[in-house]
Design a protein around this motif. Structure first.
Motif, PDB file in Angstrom:
ATOM      1  N   GLY A  67       0.797  -1.225   0.000  1.00  0.00           N
ATOM      2  CA  GLY A  67       0.000   0.000   0.000  1.00  0.00           C
ATOM      3  C   GLY A  67       0.831   1.276   0.000  1.00  0.00           C
ATOM      4  N   GLY A  68       2.146   1.124  -0.002  1.00  0.00           N
ATOM      5  CA  GLY A  68       3.028   2.282  -0.060  1.00  0.00           C
ATOM      6  C   GLY A  68       3.209   3.019   1.256  1.00  0.00           C
ATOM      7  N   LEU A  69       2.911   2.342   2.392  1.00  0.00           N
ATOM      8  CA  LEU A  69       3.019   2.993   3.703  1.00  0.00           C
ATOM      9  C   LEU A  69       4.373   2.811   4.359  1.00  0.00           C
ATOM     10  CD1 LEU A  69      -0.496   2.046   5.104  1.00  0.00           C
ATOM     11  CD2 LEU A  69       0.245   4.297   4.266  1.00  0.00           C
ATOM     12  N   GLU A  88       6.721   8.721   2.786  1.00  0.00           N
ATOM     13  CA  GLU A  88       6.121  10.053   2.793  1.00  0.00           C
ATOM     14  C   GLU A  88       4.595   9.935   2.760  1.00  0.00           C
ATOM     15  OE1 GLU A  88       6.099  13.759   3.651  1.00  0.00           O
ATOM     16  OE2 GLU A  88       7.994  12.692   3.436  1.00  0.00           O
ATOM     17  N   LYS A  89       4.098   8.948   2.033  1.00  0.00           N
ATOM     18  CA  LYS A  89       2.649   8.717   1.968  1.00  0.00           C
ATOM     19  C   LYS A  89       2.081   8.466   3.361  1.00  0.00           C
ATOM     20  CE  LYS A  89      -0.715   5.692  -0.306  1.00  0.00           C
ATOM     21  NZ  LYS A  89      -0.877   4.604  -1.304  1.00  0.00           N
ATOM     22  N   ALA A  90       2.762   7.655   4.152  1.00  0.00           N
ATOM     23  CA  ALA A  90       2.311   7.379   5.528  1.00  0.00           C
ATOM     24  C   ALA A  90       2.372   8.633   6.373  1.00  0.00           C
ATOM     25  CB  ALA A  90       3.157   6.271   6.149  1.00  0.00           C
ATOM     26  N   ASN A  91       3.405   9.423   6.180  1.00  0.00           N
ATOM     27  CA  ASN A  91       3.553  10.652   6.967  1.00  0.00           C
ATOM     28  C   ASN A  91       2.398  11.619   6.751  1.00  0.00           C
ATOM     29  OD1 ASN A  91       5.889  10.033   8.398  1.00  0.00           O
ATOM     30  ND2 ASN A  91       7.207  10.724   6.726  1.00  0.00           N
ATOM     31  N   GLU A  92       1.746  11.543   5.595  1.00  0.00           N
ATOM     32  CA  GLU A  92       0.600  12.411   5.309  1.00  0.00           C
ATOM     33  C   GLU A  92      -0.585  12.124   6.222  1.00  0.00           C
ATOM     34  OE1 GLU A  92      -0.213  11.940   1.135  1.00  0.00           O
ATOM     35  OE2 GLU A  92       1.782  12.663   0.567  1.00  0.00           O
ATOM     36  N   TYR A  93      -0.596  10.941   6.855  1.00  0.00           N
ATOM     37  CA  TYR A  93      -1.704  10.536   7.725  1.00  0.00           C
ATOM     38  C   TYR A  93      -1.422  10.791   9.202  1.00  0.00           C
ATOM     39  CZ  TYR A  93      -3.774   8.341   3.665  1.00  0.00           C
ATOM     40  OH  TYR A  93      -4.327   8.121   2.430  1.00  0.00           O
ATOM     41  N   ARG A  94      -0.249  11.260   9.528  1.00  0.00           N
ATOM     42  CA  ARG A  94       0.153  11.428  10.927  1.00  0.00           C
ATOM     43  C   ARG A  94      -0.784  12.368  11.684  1.00  0.00           C
ATOM     44  NH1 ARG A  94       4.887  11.061  14.491  1.00  0.00           N
ATOM     45  NH2 ARG A  94       3.863  11.286  16.485  1.00  0.00           N
ATOM     46  N   GLU A  95      -1.096  13.493  11.099  1.00  0.00           N
ATOM     47  CA  GLU A  95      -1.940  14.477  11.782  1.00  0.00           C
ATOM     48  C   GLU A  95      -3.329  13.918  12.076  1.00  0.00           C
ATOM     49  OE1 GLU A  95      -3.622  18.898  10.822  1.00  0.00           O
ATOM     50  OE2 GLU A  95      -1.537  18.492  10.280  1.00  0.00           O
ATOM     51  N   LYS A  96      -3.933  13.234  11.111  1.00  0.00           N
ATOM     52  CA  LYS A  96      -5.256  12.638  11.340  1.00  0.00           C
ATOM     53  C   LYS A  96      -5.180  11.547  12.403  1.00  0.00           C
ATOM     54  CE  LYS A  96      -7.705  13.482   7.048  1.00  0.00           C
ATOM     55  NZ  LYS A  96      -8.405  12.894   5.907  1.00  0.00           N
ATOM     56  N   TYR A  97      -4.113  10.744  12.348  1.00  0.00           N
ATOM     57  CA  TYR A  97      -3.957   9.679  13.332  1.00  0.00           C
ATOM     58  C   TYR A  97      -3.830  10.260  14.735  1.00  0.00           C
ATOM     59  CZ  TYR A  97      -2.492   5.336  15.500  1.00  0.00           C
ATOM     60  OH  TYR A  97      -2.429   4.227  16.316  1.00  0.00           O
ATOM     61  N   ASP A  98      -3.051  11.313  14.880  1.00  0.00           N
ATOM     62  CA  ASP A  98      -2.895  11.955  16.190  1.00  0.00           C
ATOM     63  C   ASP A  98      -4.231  12.507  16.678  1.00  0.00           C
ATOM     64  OD1 ASP A  98      -0.207  11.334  16.284  1.00  0.00           O
ATOM     65  OD2 ASP A  98       0.465  13.339  15.670  1.00  0.00           O
ATOM     66  N   TRP A  99      -5.014  13.090  15.778  1.00  0.00           N
ATOM     67  CA  TRP A  99      -6.335  13.612  16.156  1.00  0.00           C
ATOM     68  C   TRP A  99      -7.223  12.473  16.644  1.00  0.00           C
ATOM     69  CZ3 TRP A  99     -11.330  12.599  14.667  1.00  0.00           C
ATOM     70  CH2 TRP A  99     -12.297  13.474  15.177  1.00  0.00           C
TER      71      TRP A  99
END
Length: 136
Positions: A67-69, A88-99
């Motif tokens: 999945g490119g994560l 980098e693709k996974a890093n794009e989800y960090r903010e949502k995951y933290d929320w």
């Protein structure tokens, strides 16, 4: 404890879906979280930090890589050692995951006082230490 674990997984999955995060599930999110926090890790280290069995972890990492994560990075000094790192693709989800993680804490501790939270978490840490003494 198992009922809390079961219900919290369901709520976490629901929050992921509501937030538009459909590229990984809750268990895969735990893997990403430890990688975000620690940088690149070996599979053994990820297993220790997530409490996921190596067999489960290997298949999850395969799906996450497809999945490119994550990427697997061979150790230049030890060919048998492989490091796992986020993309980098996974890093794009960090903010949502933290929320979502913050939202889970709000749900867990709704109606608790600060003192109750501190006491409860202290007791949980004691339980973890007791279990870790068993060397599993």
């Amino acid at each position: 404890m198992s009922q809390i674990q079961h219900l919290s997984r369901r709520v976490f999955e629901k929050l992921l879906k509501e937030s538009g995060v459909d590229i990984f599930n809750g268990a895969q999110g735990r893997i990403l979280y430890v990688l975000w926090e620690h940088g690149q890790l070996t599979i053994t280290e990820i297993g220790r930090l997530t409490s996921l069995a190596k067999t489960t972890l290997t298949s999850m990492l395969d799906r996450m890589e497809a999945g490119g994560l994550i990427v697997r990075i061979p150790d230049k000094r030890n060919r048998r050692q492989i490091f796992i790192s986020v993309t980098e693709k996974a890093n794009e989800y960090r903010e949502k995951y933290d929320w979502i993680s913050d939202k889970m804490s709000e749900i867990f501790y709704d109606g608790f006082t600060d003192d109750e939270i501190i006491g409860f978490e202290s007791q949980l840490r004691r339980i973890i230490k007791n279990l870790e003494k068993e060397g599993v």
